[in-house]
Design an enzyme around this catalytic site. Sequence first.
Site, short mmCIF file in Angstrom:
data_model
loop_
_atom_site.label_atom_id
_atom_site.label_comp_id
_atom_site.label_asym_id
_atom_site.label_seq_id
_atom_site.Cartn_x
_atom_site.Cartn_y
_atom_site.Cartn_z
N VAL A 60 0.86 -1.05 -0.05
CA VAL A 60 -0.01 -0.22 0.05
C VAL A 60 0.90 1.26 0.04
O VAL A 60 0.37 2.43 -0.27
CB VAL A 60 -1.30 -0.03 1.15
CG1 VAL A 60 -2.18 -1.07 1.05
CG2 VAL A 60 -0.48 0.04 2.55
N SER A 139 -8.41 1.60 15.76
CA SER A 139 -7.97 0.90 16.67
C SER A 139 -8.44 1.53 18.20
O SER A 139 -8.61 2.84 17.97
CB SER A 139 -6.54 0.50 16.81
OG SER A 139 -6.05 -0.01 17.99
N TYR A 152 2.63 4.38 16.92
CA TYR A 152 1.33 3.67 16.35
C TYR A 152 0.14 4.11 16.55
O TYR A 152 -0.93 4.34 15.89
CB TYR A 152 1.37 2.10 16.99
CG TYR A 152 0.25 1.21 16.41
CD1 TYR A 152 0.00 0.81 15.00
CD2 TYR A 152 -0.75 1.10 17.37
CE1 TYR A 152 -0.99 0.12 14.85
CE2 TYR A 152 -1.71 0.10 16.94
CZ TYR A 152 -2.09 -0.14 15.75
OH TYR A 152 -3.21 -1.17 15.43
N GLU A 188 -1.53 -11.90 13.73
CA GLU A 188 -0.24 -11.90 13.52
C GLU A 188 0.62 -10.61 13.90
O GLU A 188 1.63 -10.26 13.61
CB GLU A 188 0.24 -12.31 12.12
CG GLU A 188 0.21 -13.78 11.79
CD GLU A 188 0.30 -14.20 10.41
OE1 GLU A 188 1.03 -13.42 9.81
OE2 GLU A 188 -0.20 -15.24 9.84
P1 NDP Z 1 -2.15 -9.21 10.80
O1 NDP Z 1 -0.49 -8.90 10.92
O2 NDP Z 1 -2.35 -10.38 10.94
O3 NDP Z 1 -2.41 -8.70 9.13
C1 NDP Z 1 -1.94 -7.40 8.70
C2 NDP Z 1 -2.41 -7.27 7.03
O4 NDP Z 1 -1.93 -6.25 6.64
C3 NDP Z 1 -1.77 -8.57 6.40
O5 NDP Z 1 -2.64 -9.18 5.61
C4 NDP Z 1 -0.53 -7.84 5.75
O6 NDP Z 1 -0.43 -8.50 4.41
C5 NDP Z 1 -1.15 -6.45 5.47
N1 NDP Z 1 -0.20 -5.38 5.26
C6 NDP Z 1 0.71 -4.86 6.21
N2 NDP Z 1 1.56 -4.02 5.84
C7 NDP Z 1 1.20 -4.05 4.08
C8 NDP Z 1 1.84 -3.35 3.34
N3 NDP Z 1 2.84 -2.41 3.51
N4 NDP Z 1 1.17 -3.27 2.07
C9 NDP Z 1 0.00 -4.00 1.93
N5 NDP Z 1 -0.58 -4.85 3.03
C10 NDP Z 1 -0.25 -4.64 4.16
O7 NDP Z 1 -2.70 -7.90 11.71
P2 NDP Z 1 -4.31 -7.65 12.04
O8 NDP Z 1 -5.15 -8.58 11.38
O9 NDP Z 1 -4.28 -7.70 13.47
O10 NDP Z 1 -4.35 -6.03 11.58
C11 NDP Z 1 -5.26 -5.63 10.64
C12 NDP Z 1 -5.74 -4.17 11.00
O11 NDP Z 1 -6.28 -4.39 12.11
C13 NDP Z 1 -4.42 -3.34 11.09
O12 NDP Z 1 -4.79 -2.09 10.49
C14 NDP Z 1 -4.28 -3.06 12.60
O13 NDP Z 1 -3.41 -2.01 12.75
C15 NDP Z 1 -5.76 -3.23 12.91
N6 NDP Z 1 -5.85 -3.73 14.32
C16 NDP Z 1 -5.40 -4.72 14.92
C17 NDP Z 1 -5.70 -4.89 16.29
C18 NDP Z 1 -5.01 -6.33 17.02
O14 NDP Z 1 -5.00 -6.35 18.42
N7 NDP Z 1 -4.44 -7.39 16.19
C19 NDP Z 1 -6.53 -4.24 17.16
C20 NDP Z 1 -6.82 -3.01 16.52
C21 NDP Z 1 -6.63 -2.70 15.17
P3 NDP Z 1 1.03 -8.74 3.66
O15 NDP Z 1 1.94 -8.95 4.81
O16 NDP Z 1 0.82 -10.05 2.79
O17 NDP Z 1 1.16 -7.40 2.94
C1 8X3 Z 2 -3.99 -2.87 18.03
C2 8X3 Z 2 -4.51 -2.82 19.50
O1 8X3 Z 2 -3.81 -2.26 21.83
O2 8X3 Z 2 -2.07 -3.37 20.45
O3 8X3 Z 2 -4.52 -1.83 17.48
O4 8X3 Z 2 -2.99 -1.11 20.18
S1 8X3 Z 2 -3.05 -2.50 20.68
#
Ligand code: NDP
Ligand code: 8X3
Length: 252
Positions: A60, A139, A152, A188
Amino acid sequence: MKKYTALITGATSGIGMATARLFAANGVNLVICGRRVDRLEALKEELSERVCVHSLVFDVRNKELVFKSIGGLPKDFSEINILINNAGNAHGLDPIHKGSTDDWDAMLDINVKGLLYVSKAVLPGMLERGSGHIINIGSTAGKEVYPNGNVYCASKHAVEAINQGMRLDLNGKGIKVAAINPGMVETEFSQVRFKGDKDRAANVYKGFTPLSPEDIADIIWFAVTRPPHVNIADLTVMSLDQASSTVVNKSK
Ligand code: NDP
Ligand code: 8X3
């Protein structure tokens, strides 16, 4: 539901992958995006049994490639009805004076600018049709700041502001804009934050029941299936054990 197409960024893991699976189970055609080709292709094969799926491989951060990929979608996939701006991660957990500038660049470029590029590439079609739905994955880190979360949290506060800005600017144009703000979800995410340290990552979710990516997918599905006049503007969800970013009942 009418035959819709959803574009999901970050579909190779966690929340994005769970959302892709739930949407496919409900008959929504998909454009799945990410950088890891093998995962995208495996997911495409899995979900193609139910719906039409197209995969787009891009970082992205790569502005040109984002516009070229989305602008070049084949006709059957070019009408994006739902955009899930989900791609993103935390990189590092350090006090501000010790943070890595590479980590700062990654978080701001991916979580903020990447979300903007993808939205700008998808919006013209939605505006032309006078309909669409954008779900921005924020988040609890966009609602409060926790120690060492500095950049972050800043990136997710920016998502909060962009979500509000989109809703204001798109008002009257038939496009719904929603922020879904999860607390701790076991994906992850922490492995990425701690640069592959699986033990440190697993420790984050020890002693309590975190949210699962499927919990968030359910909520996203709820948001996109509301009646036409209803827009979930902003929804924050935490595990029962979590009260804030820093208050988590880890007594289990
Ligand atoms: P994961 O690490 O499991 O998934 C992250 C996804 O983002 C992957 O599919 C990865 O795909 C993609 N991604 C990361 N960097 C890039 C890049 N430079 N270009 C394109 N794609 C990218 O994490 P989550 O599912 O937890 O995270 C998803 C969203 O949820 C994020 O925005 C995160 O901030 C948000 N979030 C997560 C929380 C949590 O506790 N897990 C809580 C609150 C919000 P690939 O590496 O194949 O590019
Ligand atoms: C991801 C949740 O608490 O690690 O946005 O910031 S936390």
